[in-house]
Write a protein that holds these residues in place. Sequence first.
Motif, short mmCIF file in Angstrom:
data_model
loop_
_atom_site.label_atom_id
_atom_site.label_comp_id
_atom_site.label_asym_id
_atom_site.label_seq_id
_atom_site.Cartn_x
_atom_site.Cartn_y
_atom_site.Cartn_z
N HIS A 12 0.82 -1.22 0.00
CA HIS A 12 0.00 0.00 0.00
C HIS A 12 0.84 1.26 0.00
O HIS A 12 1.99 1.26 0.44
CB HIS A 12 -0.91 0.01 1.24
CG HIS A 12 -0.14 -0.05 2.54
ND1 HIS A 12 0.14 1.07 3.29
CD2 HIS A 12 0.42 -1.08 3.22
CE1 HIS A 12 0.83 0.72 4.36
NE2 HIS A 12 1.01 -0.59 4.35
N ASP A 59 6.82 1.73 5.31
CA ASP A 59 5.65 0.87 5.55
C ASP A 59 4.74 0.93 4.33
O ASP A 59 4.17 1.98 4.03
CB ASP A 59 4.94 1.38 6.81
CG ASP A 59 3.64 0.66 7.12
OD1 ASP A 59 3.26 -0.26 6.38
OD2 ASP A 59 3.00 1.04 8.13
N GLU A 101 -4.75 0.98 3.34
CA GLU A 101 -4.44 -0.16 4.22
C GLU A 101 -4.52 0.24 5.69
O GLU A 101 -4.90 -0.56 6.54
CB GLU A 101 -3.05 -0.70 3.88
CG GLU A 101 -2.73 -2.04 4.54
CD GLU A 101 -2.00 -1.91 5.87
OE1 GLU A 101 -1.77 -2.95 6.51
OE2 GLU A 101 -1.68 -0.79 6.29
N GLU A 102 -4.15 1.48 6.00
CA GLU A 102 -3.98 1.84 7.41
C GLU A 102 -5.29 2.08 8.16
O GLU A 102 -5.35 1.96 9.38
CB GLU A 102 -3.09 3.08 7.54
CG GLU A 102 -1.68 2.91 6.97
CD GLU A 102 -0.79 2.00 7.82
OE1 GLU A 102 -1.30 1.45 8.81
OE2 GLU A 102 0.38 1.85 7.48
N GLN A 119 8.72 -4.19 10.83
CA GLN A 119 8.07 -3.29 11.79
C GLN A 119 8.24 -3.75 13.24
O GLN A 119 7.56 -3.24 14.14
CB GLN A 119 6.57 -3.10 11.47
CG GLN A 119 6.31 -2.70 10.02
CD GLN A 119 4.85 -2.47 9.72
OE1 GLN A 119 4.14 -3.40 9.39
NE2 GLN A 119 4.39 -1.24 9.81
N HIS A 175 5.72 3.00 12.07
CA HIS A 175 4.61 3.94 12.35
C HIS A 175 5.15 5.17 13.06
O HIS A 175 4.42 5.82 13.83
CB HIS A 175 3.48 3.27 13.16
CG HIS A 175 2.58 2.41 12.30
ND1 HIS A 175 1.44 1.80 12.79
CD2 HIS A 175 2.66 2.07 10.99
CE1 HIS A 175 0.86 1.13 11.81
NE2 HIS A 175 1.58 1.27 10.71
MN MN Z 1 1.18 0.47 8.77
#
Ligand code: MN
Length: 406
Positions: A75, A86, A120-121, A188, A376
């Motif tokens: 994404h 990310d 996506e988030e 992540q 993030h």
């Molecule tokens: Mn994310």
Amino acid sequence: MSKVNERLANLAQIGRVEQGMDRALATPAEREARLLFASWARERRYSLTQDRVGNLFARRNGARDGARPLLVGSHLDTVKNGGAYDGAYGVVAALCALEALDEHKIETEHPIEAVAWVGEEGGRFPLACVGSAFFTGACDAARALALTDSDGVTLEQALASADGGLLEGIPARDESRVAAYLEIHIEQGPILEREGVSLGIVTAINGQRRYRVIVNGTPGHAGTVPMARRGDALCAAAEMILATERAALSIGECVVTFGTLVVEPNAPNVIPGRVTFSVDIRSPEDARVEAVENALREAAGDVNGRRRVAAAIERLQGHAPVPMDPKLRNATARAIGALGERAIDVPSGAGHDAMLLARIAPAAMIFVPSIGGRSHVPEEETSPRDLELGLTALTAAIVEVDKFVI
Ligand code: MN
Ligand code: GLV
Ligand code: MN
């Protein structure tokens, strides 16, 4: 600088804010990122398609007539004040992998498509993975398009707007069949770095549930309402939050996050009359997620009884843990082994579009390390060398998977 690193650096200029990145779905920055992806695909003459929610597909044709496409993607949207890797890495790597196949003159049986999934988030509109959920049928078009942001704008309106909407001149997608799905992503978390390994093969994506909690109390004057007569929504929310956190700690192997909290009217001399907060619970075992949810509900019952408030819990979305496909995992491991590289099995604590794609096709994921395990956040980073190695591994995995999926 290699192409994958150069393109990531280009994308990182789009939606850059004082602290990190901000590319929420259907905003000008997020649309500009989609436009850049489309321009890269056009340069290489890959055919582009776009579906109703804005997912973008760049296709490299395969040799076998009628073969379903192998999708490879991630994404382009980010969390607020997020990082540059990310999702973006997986989209850029997918496109670079198509180009690597061209450069090595590798003909595949299946069409291979690099995909940029939207939303996506789940930051702006309250449904994570809205693009892949729409594509896989987990969320129908009517529900997806009716999602509303905090200003009352629907996704349908946002996608029709000139500044954040669908791209012009790209044909509508009519293909929904998928042979298999591959996604590369930054880990992540800390495991790969701790183990000193540059590649991970994901075993399963943890189960997850998200909720909105609204606590209604009684607003009033901060100086005149006696403590015993108050219905303070914020104090009640605080009790619920800490009780749920304590439950998660004692249940173990689960995490709970209260990432948003809105206090109304939000004035220093007014007793909070209404508080809205989010809850995100995750675990490799669904039963643990369920136990934390039960603790949240118990805490709501407790404050409702004792504190003159009414707390209501709305479950927004949820899914059980999603195992990755064993055959695809093996093919990925074989491909990485043949490169003379080492990969270890890792679980995914984060959610990914792969968990939706796994509903309709075999799906697998590759991870590369996150420096300091951080994500993030603006400091999110992966070394250029690991990003390049990840691309090599992804390209090899595509070739291997293409050989056996139908
Ligand atoms: Mn994310
Ligand atoms: C996405 O990054 C998520 O795991 O929430
Ligand atoms: Mn992601």
